[in-house]
Enzyme design. Sequence first.
Site, PDB file in Angstrom:
ATOM      1  N   GLU A 202     -63.860 -26.063  10.413  1.00 32.55           N
ATOM      2  CA  GLU A 202     -64.313 -24.710  10.751  1.00 32.55           C
ATOM      3  C   GLU A 202     -65.051 -24.166   9.550  1.00 32.55           C
ATOM      4  OE1 GLU A 202     -61.214 -21.982  11.941  1.00 32.55           O
ATOM      5  OE2 GLU A 202     -61.120 -22.795  13.966  1.00 32.55           O
ATOM      6  N   ARG A 297     -45.535 -19.017  21.779  1.00 30.68           N
ATOM      7  CA  ARG A 297     -44.107 -18.772  21.543  1.00 30.68           C
ATOM      8  C   ARG A 297     -43.915 -17.309  21.178  1.00 30.68           C
ATOM      9  NH1 ARG A 297     -46.031 -20.902  16.474  1.00 30.68           N
ATOM     10  NH2 ARG A 297     -46.168 -19.112  15.103  1.00 30.68           N
TER      11      ARG A 297
HETATM   12  P1  ADP Z   1     -51.663 -22.371  11.560  1.00 31.98           P
HETATM   13  O1  ADP Z   1     -51.484 -22.701  13.008  1.00 31.98           O
HETATM   14  O2  ADP Z   1     -51.377 -23.517  10.653  1.00 31.98           O
HETATM   15  O3  ADP Z   1     -50.949 -21.108  11.179  1.00 31.98           O
HETATM   16  P2  ADP Z   1     -54.183 -20.916  11.853  1.00 31.98           P
HETATM   17  O4  ADP Z   1     -55.374 -21.466  12.539  1.00 31.98           O
HETATM   18  O5  ADP Z   1     -53.391 -19.893  12.594  1.00 31.98           O
HETATM   19  O6  ADP Z   1     -53.232 -22.123  11.375  1.00 31.98           O
HETATM   20  O7  ADP Z   1     -54.611 -20.285  10.462  1.00 31.98           O
HETATM   21  C1  ADP Z   1     -53.663 -19.777   9.555  1.00 31.98           C
HETATM   22  C2  ADP Z   1     -54.363 -18.918   8.534  1.00 31.98           C
HETATM   23  O8  ADP Z   1     -55.364 -19.668   7.837  1.00 31.98           O
HETATM   24  C3  ADP Z   1     -55.111 -17.723   9.112  1.00 31.98           C
HETATM   25  O9  ADP Z   1     -54.280 -16.616   9.298  1.00 31.98           O
HETATM   26  C4  ADP Z   1     -56.132 -17.485   8.037  1.00 31.98           C
HETATM   27  O10 ADP Z   1     -55.544 -16.815   6.946  1.00 31.98           O
HETATM   28  C5  ADP Z   1     -56.498 -18.870   7.585  1.00 31.98           C
HETATM   29  N1  ADP Z   1     -57.662 -19.410   8.328  1.00 31.98           N
HETATM   30  C6  ADP Z   1     -57.652 -20.142   9.454  1.00 31.98           C
HETATM   31  N2  ADP Z   1     -58.896 -20.464   9.847  1.00 31.98           N
HETATM   32  C7  ADP Z   1     -59.732 -19.921   8.949  1.00 31.98           C
HETATM   33  C8  ADP Z   1     -61.169 -19.911   8.764  1.00 31.98           C
HETATM   34  N3  ADP Z   1     -61.969 -20.541   9.609  1.00 31.98           N
HETATM   35  N4  ADP Z   1     -61.667 -19.235   7.694  1.00 31.98           N
HETATM   36  C9  ADP Z   1     -60.848 -18.612   6.812  1.00 31.98           C
HETATM   37  N5  ADP Z   1     -59.511 -18.598   6.906  1.00 31.98           N
HETATM   38  C10 ADP Z   1     -58.946 -19.246   7.953  1.00 31.98           C
END
Ligand code: ADP
Length: 504
Positions: A202, A297
Site C-alpha cells: 500500500e 469481531r
Molecule cells: P492490522 O490488521 O495489523 O491492525 P491495519 O491495516 O488495521 O493492520 O493497520 C494498522 C495500522 O497501521 C493503522 O491503524 C495505521 O496506523 C497503520 N497503517 C495501515 N495502513 C497504512 C497505510 N497505507 N499508510 C499509513 N499507515 C498505515
Amino acid sequence: MFRSVLIANRGEIALRVIRACRRLGLRAVAAYSDADAWAPHVCLADAAVRIGPPAPRESYLRIPAILEAARATGAEAVHPGYGFLAENAAFARAVREAGLVWVGPPPEALEAVGDKVNARKLAAKAGVPTVPGVEDISPATPPEALEAAARALGGPVLVKARHGGGGKGMRRVTDPPDLAHAVREASSEAASAFGDGAVYLEKLVDRPRHVEVQILRSRGGETVALGERECSVQRRHQKLIEESPSPAVTPALRKRLEAAAVAVAEAAGYENAGTVEFLIPRDGPAGSFYFIEVNARLQVEHPVTEMVTGVDIVAEQFRIAAGEKLSPAARKPARRGHAIEARITSEDAGAGFLPSTGRIEALRVPGGPFLRWDSGVEVGSDVTYDYDPMLAKLIAWGETREEARLRLLSGLRELTIVGVTTCVPFHLAVLASEEFARGDLDIGFVARPWVAAALRPTRSPEAEAVVTALAHARRSAPNGAAAPSADGRSLWGREALREGLRTP
Ligand code: ADP
C-alpha cells in the site's frame, strides 16, 4: 434466544461478555488455562472448564478443547471475544458443526474480509476508496518488478500481510531498492504469525488519522452504523487511546464514512458486530478517506461507542446470533457527548513500550460518575508473557470532549497499580498535553519528540520499595504463613501499601 454461552477468551473481554450474559439472563461459562485458574473471569462465571496449559496454542487456541468444554457444560452458544479464535473461520464452522450458535460473523464473511486483498476489492467494488496499492506481489516477484511497483505508487510504501492483524507483518519502505528485502521479511513474519506469508503493498499515507465505523448487521440484513471512533494514538500500529466521536469528523463526513462502512458490510455478506477501518489523510482534499480493512469481531475500543450511543454492543451480538432483530436502542442510536478510552497495558512507555511482567501487589481503582473500568486483573494476578499485555481499560464520558478528557485524566491520577510497570504515565502525559486537548492527532503522535521527553521514569521509587518489601515479607513469613499482604492486615503492610498507593 439460547440460554448459556461459553466464552472462548480470558481477561477483561471475558468479563465484559459475562456481564452481557447476566444482563440478558444467560448462563456464562468460562474456559481457562492453568495460568488463569483463579482469574476474575473464572471466579465470576457460572461455571468454568479447564482447557489446557498456559500457552495459547495449547488452550485458548485449541479448538477441540473449547468445543469439549461447551459440550461438557451444556453451553448452547460460543462467544469468542477478540483475538485468539475470534476471526478464525475454521473455528466458526466447527462451532456450528457441533450444533452450537456462533456469536460472530458467518465463516464465509470471516473469509471474505479476513483476506485483506479481497476486502480491498470488495470495498472498491462497492464504490469505497481504498489506499492506492499493488496486490499481486510475493517474495518470488523479481526485485526490478517490486521496485517498479513502488515507484509507480510514488513515495514510501508499506508492505502488509494479506491475512495479518495486530500490526504484525508490516514493513515501511522509503527507498524502492529496499523493497525486495522488506517483502521477504514481512512475508516470513506473516507466515510464522498467521500461517500464511501472502503480502501486498500500500502507499504509505503520511501521518493520517485512523478513524473507524462500528456497524451492526442482523441476519435479516438490517444494518446500522453507530458512528465513528478515532484511534490515532498508537504504538507499533496498535491502539492506545480511542475516542468517539473523532475531533476531525464533521457531520457530513460522518454520513459518508457510515455509508461507506455499511456498503462494505453489505458487499461482504457481513452479519453481527464489526468495524470498518479508514485512514484520513493529513494533506488530502477535504473530506477524503481511504478504506483499510474490516475487523470482523467485537473490538477492544467498543466501550466508547457504547457510552455515546447507549447501545450495549455485546447484547446486540447475542440478539443477532439468535436470529433476533436489533434492539430499539440500536436501531435509533443516541449520539450524546464524547467518550475517551485509555488502554492500560503492562508496558514501560519510557523504554519503547517494553512489556513488563510480575504480580499485581496492590491496585487502586478509580471511581466517580461516567467513568468505566473494564479490567481482567485484580490484586494477586500474575502478568506473564503468555498473553496480551493489556490489563484493563479506563473509559470516561463527558458532555464535551474536554469534559471527557479531564474526567479520564482525573481517573488515571487515582489509578495505582503496584507490581508491574504500566503505560499509565504515558496516558497522563498525553491526556494532559495541549496537542491532545486540541485534538491534534495522527498515527505518528507517539513519535512526536515531546512525548518521549515527557515520559517520567515509570516505576516510582515508592512503588519499587513496596514490591521489594512485600516480596521480602512473603519469603520471611514463618512456615510460609500468610505474610503481610496486599490487604494490609499488618501495620507494616498497611504503611508500605499506603506509600505505594500514594497519588503522585
Ligand atoms: P492490522 O490488521 O495489523 O491492525 P491495519 O491495516 O488495521 O493492520 O493497520 C494498522 C495500522 O497501521 C493503522 O491503524 C495505521 O496506523 C497503520 N497503517 C495501515 N495502513 C497504512 C497505510 N497505507 N499508510 C499509513 N499507515 C498505515
